[in-house]
Design a protein around this motif. Structure first.
Motif, mmCIF file in Angstrom:
data_model
loop_
_atom_site.group_PDB
_atom_site.id
_atom_site.type_symbol
_atom_site.label_atom_id
_atom_site.label_comp_id
_atom_site.label_asym_id
_atom_site.label_seq_id
_atom_site.Cartn_x
_atom_site.Cartn_y
_atom_site.Cartn_z
ATOM 1 N N MET A 73 0.825 -1.208 0.000
ATOM 2 C CA MET A 73 0.000 0.000 0.000
ATOM 3 C C MET A 73 0.860 1.260 0.000
ATOM 4 O O MET A 73 0.490 2.276 -0.604
ATOM 5 C CB MET A 73 -0.955 0.001 1.186
ATOM 6 N N SER A 74 2.012 1.203 0.658
ATOM 7 C CA SER A 74 2.922 2.340 0.656
ATOM 8 C C SER A 74 3.410 2.631 -0.765
ATOM 9 O O SER A 74 3.424 3.795 -1.205
ATOM 10 C CB SER A 74 4.121 2.039 1.567
ATOM 11 N N LYS A 75 3.772 1.600 -1.487
ATOM 12 C CA LYS A 75 4.216 1.755 -2.871
ATOM 13 C C LYS A 75 3.096 2.342 -3.731
ATOM 14 O O LYS A 75 3.321 3.243 -4.550
ATOM 15 C CB LYS A 75 4.660 0.397 -3.421
ATOM 16 N N ALA A 76 1.867 1.854 -3.529
ATOM 17 C CA ALA A 76 0.724 2.358 -4.290
ATOM 18 C C ALA A 76 0.462 3.827 -3.973
ATOM 19 O O ALA A 76 0.143 4.624 -4.862
ATOM 20 C CB ALA A 76 -0.521 1.521 -3.995
ATOM 21 N N ALA A 77 0.598 4.213 -2.703
ATOM 22 C CA ALA A 77 0.384 5.609 -2.310
ATOM 23 C C ALA A 77 1.382 6.529 -3.009
ATOM 24 O O ALA A 77 1.016 7.600 -3.508
ATOM 25 C CB ALA A 77 0.503 5.752 -0.794
ATOM 26 N N LEU A 78 2.631 6.120 -3.076
ATOM 27 C CA LEU A 78 3.655 6.915 -3.742
ATOM 28 C C LEU A 78 3.362 7.039 -5.241
ATOM 29 O O LEU A 78 3.555 8.108 -5.835
ATOM 30 C CB LEU A 78 5.028 6.287 -3.524
ATOM 31 N N GLU A 79 2.885 5.968 -5.845
ATOM 32 C CA GLU A 79 2.564 5.997 -7.275
ATOM 33 C C GLU A 79 1.384 6.919 -7.557
ATOM 34 O O GLU A 79 1.408 7.687 -8.524
ATOM 35 C CB GLU A 79 2.265 4.576 -7.765
ATOM 36 N N VAL A 80 0.348 6.857 -6.714
ATOM 37 C CA VAL A 80 -0.807 7.739 -6.892
ATOM 38 C C VAL A 80 -0.389 9.191 -6.705
ATOM 39 O O VAL A 80 -0.829 10.074 -7.442
ATOM 40 C CB VAL A 80 -1.953 7.360 -5.925
ATOM 41 N N PHE A 81 0.478 9.438 -5.735
ATOM 42 C CA PHE A 81 0.950 10.812 -5.534
ATOM 43 C C PHE A 81 1.605 11.334 -6.807
ATOM 44 O O PHE A 81 1.297 12.437 -7.270
ATOM 45 C CB PHE A 81 1.934 10.892 -4.365
ATOM 46 N N ASP A 82 2.510 10.548 -7.381
ATOM 47 C CA ASP A 82 3.229 10.997 -8.572
ATOM 48 C C ASP A 82 2.293 11.238 -9.753
ATOM 49 O O ASP A 82 2.487 12.181 -10.537
ATOM 50 C CB ASP A 82 4.285 9.961 -8.966
ATOM 51 N N LYS A 83 1.254 10.410 -9.889
ATOM 52 C CA LYS A 83 0.356 10.493 -11.046
ATOM 53 C C LYS A 83 -0.731 11.542 -10.882
ATOM 54 O O LYS A 83 -1.158 12.163 -11.854
ATOM 55 C CB LYS A 83 -0.289 9.129 -11.304
ATOM 56 N N GLU A 84 -1.216 11.743 -9.647
ATOM 57 C CA GLU A 84 -2.421 12.545 -9.457
ATOM 58 C C GLU A 84 -2.263 13.745 -8.535
ATOM 59 O O GLU A 84 -3.031 14.699 -8.650
ATOM 60 C CB GLU A 84 -3.556 11.667 -8.904
ATOM 61 N N VAL A 85 -1.319 13.713 -7.626
ATOM 62 C CA VAL A 85 -1.310 14.684 -6.534
ATOM 63 C C VAL A 85 -0.168 15.690 -6.637
ATOM 64 O O VAL A 85 -0.130 16.670 -5.916
ATOM 65 C CB VAL A 85 -1.257 13.952 -5.168
ATOM 66 N N ASP A 86 0.753 15.486 -7.550
ATOM 67 C CA ASP A 86 1.889 16.384 -7.693
ATOM 68 C C ASP A 86 1.409 17.802 -8.013
ATOM 69 O O ASP A 86 0.438 18.000 -8.754
ATOM 70 C CB ASP A 86 2.802 15.874 -8.807
ATOM 71 N N ILE A 87 2.101 18.797 -7.487
ATOM 72 C CA ILE A 87 1.660 20.192 -7.608
ATOM 73 C C ILE A 87 1.656 20.693 -9.052
ATOM 74 O O ILE A 87 0.948 21.658 -9.390
ATOM 75 C CB ILE A 87 2.511 21.109 -6.703
ATOM 76 N N ASP A 88 2.400 20.048 -9.942
ATOM 77 C CA ASP A 88 2.348 20.435 -11.352
ATOM 78 C C ASP A 88 0.936 20.333 -11.906
ATOM 79 O O ASP A 88 0.517 21.147 -12.742
ATOM 80 C CB ASP A 88 3.274 19.542 -12.188
#
Length: 351
Positions: A318-333
C-alpha cells in the motif's frame, strides 16, 4: 509582464508554500503573481510571491486592484466575504478577467437552494472557474463546463529532500517513543475528526504508538494521554519537524475527516485508514483497498489499522501504491496546470 492577483481570505502557511511555487511557475509563463488578503499566517521560510495585506473593505480592495493593475483576478473567497460581488462588478467594468476558485457550492450544505443560487450567479458572472477535483464538477451548471478547469488540490513538497530527513528511529528516540509501530494523526483537534476514537481504539495496544500532532488538544484529551503510555501528543509542528514525524509513521489516520492530510500521507508513502462518510475533496485521491481503507464502522476501522500494522508486506504494498498515486495525481504540477489553463482560456477569450 502581465499580472495575476489572487484575492483570498486568511492565507494559511501551507497555501503560502503553494503560492511560492505558483510565483515561480507563473514567472516562467511571463506572469507576475500577487496575493492580497486580510491576514497571512506567520511562516519561517522565504515568501516569493508578492504579498499585499490589508483589511477587507470594498473600497480598499478595489483601490488595490487599481494600483496593482492585474490582467487577471482569481477569487478565493467565501460567500460571507461581502467584497466579492463588488470586486466582480468592478473587474467586469474594467475589462479584467475574473476567475473563481471554489468547490462549486458549499459542500457542507450542498442542497441549500438560496446559497446555490448565489454561487451559480457568481459562476455565471466570472470568466473562468477552477475547482479541486473532477468529482466537484457536479456542483457546477452544465452551461459553464466550457470555462471550468480542475486544479488538483495539493500541497507544495518540492523543497523536501526525503533523504535528508532523519530516520524513523532517530525521531522516535527524540520524542521518547518506544513502540515498534506508529499510527499518525496530524491535523487540528476538531471533534468531527474523531481523534478520541483513535485514542480509544488503540490505547494500551501492545507495541503500537499513537502519535498526535496539531492545535486544539484539550485538557481531557491530554489526561487520557497521561493515563496510557502508548499515546503521545507532540503539540503543533510545522516544517522540518512535521516532516520527521511523517517519516516516522507506519499508518496515517484522521478517522472522521481527512482533508489535505491525504496528500501529505501519500507523499510519505503512508497507507491511510478513515471512516466512511463526508470528507473534503482531497479524499478523491484515496483508492479503497489500494492506498488504504474506508471503514464502514468503528470495529471495521480498528481491524483495518491493526491488520496493516501487523502485515508488513501488505503495508509495503500500500505504501508503494500511495507513492505511485501521488506521482500520477497529486503532484503540484497538476494543480498549477489547472490555473494556467484557466488563465490561458481567459486570454484567448479576450483577444
Amino acid at each position: 509582464m502581465d499580472k495575476i492577483l489572487l484575492i483570498s481570505n486568511h492565507v494559511f502557511h501551507y497555501r503560502q508554500k503553494v503560492y511560492n511555487y505558483f510565483f515561480d511557475r507563473f514567472k516562467e509563463d511571463n506572469l507576475e503573481f500577487h496575493v492580497i488578503s486580510n491576514s497571512f499566517q506567520s511562516i519561517d521560510y522565504e515568501m516569493r510571491f508578492i504579498k499585499h495585506e490589508l483589511p477587507f473593505s470594498k473600497t480598499g480592495y478595489i483601490n488595490a486592484i487599481k494600483e496593482i493593475k492585474p490582467k487577471y483576478v482569481i477569487l478565493f473567497l467565501h460567500l460571507s466575504d461581502k467584497i466579492m460581488l463588488p470586486i466582480i462588478r468592478y473587474c467586469k467594468k474594467s475589462h479584467i478577467s475574473v476567475i473563481y476558485w471554489n468547490h462549486g457550492v458549499n459542500v457542507i450544505t450542498p442542497n441549500n437552494i438560496m446559497k446555490n443560487a448565489i454561487f451559480h450567479y457568481i459562476h455565471n458572472q466570472c470568466d473562468a472557474l477552477i475547482t479541486y477535483t473532477p468529482e466537484l464538477k457536479k456542483y457546477f451548471q452544465k452551461k459553464n463546463d466550457h470555462k471550468l478547469f480542475v486544479a488538483y488540490n495539493t500541497l507544495n513538497f518540492t523543497d523536501i529532500d526525503k533523504d535528508a530527513v532523519p530516520d524513523k528511529e532517530i525521531t522516535k528516540k527524540k520524542y521518547g517513543i518506544t513502540e515498534d509501530k506508529v499510527i499518525l494523526y496530524i491535523s487540528r483537534m476538531i471533534p468531527y475528526k474523531r481523534v478520541d476514537l483513535l485514542m480509544e481504539c488503540f490505547a494500551d495496544v501492545d507495541n503500537v504508538a499513537v502519535v498526535m500532532v496539531g492545535p486544539g488538544f484539550t485538557e481531557r484529551q491530554q489526561a487520557m494521554v497521561d493515563q496510557h503510555k502508548n499515546l503521545y501528543y507532540l503539540g503543533e509542528k510545522y516544517g522540518s519537524e512535521v516532516n520527521e514525524i511523517y517519516k516516522m509513521g507506519d499508518v496515517f489516520s484522521t478517522p472522521g475527516h481527512i482533508g489535505l492530510a491525504v496528500n501529505e500521507a501519500m507523499f510519505w508513502g503512508l497507507p491511510i485508514v478513515v471512516l466512511e462518510g463526508k470528507h473534503p475533496p482531497e479524499v478523491y485521491y484515496m483508492k479503497n483497498g489500494i492506498t488504504g481503507y474506508f471503514a464502514k464502522d468503528e470495529a471495521d476501522y480498528k481491524e483495518y489499522v491493526l491488520d496493516l500494522l501487523q502485515n508488513d508486506s501488505k503495508r509495503a504494498e500500500m505504501s508503494k501504491a500511495a507513492l505511485e498515486v501521488f506521482d500520477k495525481e497529486v503532484d503540484i504540477d497538476r494543480m498549477y496546470q489547472g490555473f494556467i489553463d484557466a488563465v490561458n482560456y481567459c486570454a484567448k477569450e479576450t483577444k
